[in-house]
Design a protein around this motif. Structure first.
Motif, short mmCIF file in Angstrom:
data_model
loop_
_atom_site.label_atom_id
_atom_site.label_comp_id
_atom_site.label_asym_id
_atom_site.label_seq_id
_atom_site.Cartn_x
_atom_site.Cartn_y
_atom_site.Cartn_z
N ALA A 161 2.60 -15.40 -1.58
CA ALA A 161 2.60 -14.24 -0.69
C ALA A 161 1.53 -13.24 -1.10
O ALA A 161 1.25 -13.06 -2.28
N SER A 162 0.94 -12.56 -0.13
CA SER A 162 -0.09 -11.56 -0.38
C SER A 162 0.46 -10.42 -1.23
O SER A 162 1.60 -9.99 -1.04
N VAL A 163 -0.35 -9.92 -2.14
CA VAL A 163 0.06 -8.78 -2.97
C VAL A 163 -0.86 -7.58 -2.78
O VAL A 163 -0.82 -6.64 -3.57
N HIS A 164 -1.68 -7.59 -1.71
CA HIS A 164 -2.58 -6.45 -1.53
C HIS A 164 -1.84 -5.18 -1.15
O HIS A 164 -2.22 -4.09 -1.58
N ARG A 165 -0.78 -5.27 -0.40
CA ARG A 165 -0.02 -4.06 -0.05
C ARG A 165 0.60 -3.40 -1.28
O ARG A 165 0.44 -2.18 -1.47
N PRO A 166 1.31 -4.14 -2.14
CA PRO A 166 1.82 -3.51 -3.36
C PRO A 166 0.70 -2.94 -4.24
O PRO A 166 0.86 -1.89 -4.86
N GLY A 167 -0.44 -3.61 -4.28
CA GLY A 167 -1.56 -3.10 -5.06
C GLY A 167 -2.07 -1.77 -4.55
O GLY A 167 -2.27 -0.83 -5.32
N PHE A 168 -2.28 -1.67 -3.23
CA PHE A 168 -2.73 -0.41 -2.66
C PHE A 168 -1.69 0.69 -2.83
O PHE A 168 -2.03 1.85 -3.08
N LEU A 169 -0.41 0.35 -2.73
CA LEU A 169 0.64 1.35 -2.95
C LEU A 169 0.59 1.89 -4.38
O LEU A 169 0.69 3.10 -4.59
N LEU A 170 0.44 1.00 -5.36
CA LEU A 170 0.34 1.44 -6.75
C LEU A 170 -0.86 2.36 -6.95
O LEU A 170 -0.75 3.41 -7.58
N LEU A 171 -1.99 1.96 -6.42
CA LEU A 171 -3.21 2.74 -6.63
C LEU A 171 -3.16 4.09 -5.91
O LEU A 171 -3.53 5.12 -6.48
N THR A 172 -2.67 4.11 -4.68
CA THR A 172 -2.61 5.39 -3.96
C THR A 172 -1.58 6.33 -4.58
O THR A 172 -1.78 7.53 -4.61
N GLU A 173 -0.48 5.80 -5.11
CA GLU A 173 0.50 6.66 -5.79
C GLU A 173 -0.09 7.22 -7.08
O GLU A 173 0.13 8.38 -7.40
#
Length: 62
Positions: free
Chosen positions: A42-54
């Motif tokens: 499964a793609s993990v780009h959404r969790p990655g962007f969430l971590l970085l933006t937070e």
């Protein structure tokens, strides 16, 4: 790749092979980065962007 989210430019890259996925991102302005490594297809780009933006929220909300 570099995109702008919430006023901040993020440099990022993702990839995957054989049931594994990865994502790495960097906010050069704040010298903040995030990495997601996963044993799933499964793609993990959404969790990655969430971590970085937070992590950079205070600097980017302006």
């Amino acid at each position: 790749m570099t995109i702008t989210l919430k006023g901040c430019p993020f440099t990022w890259h993702n990839g995957g092979t054989g049931g594994f996925r990865s994502w790495a991102g960097l906010d050069r302005g704040t010298a903040t980065g995030a990495v997601v490594l996963s044993a799933t297809a499964a793609s993990v780009h959404r969790p990655g962007f969430l971590l970085l933006t937070e992590a950079t929220r205070a600097a980017c909300d302006g």
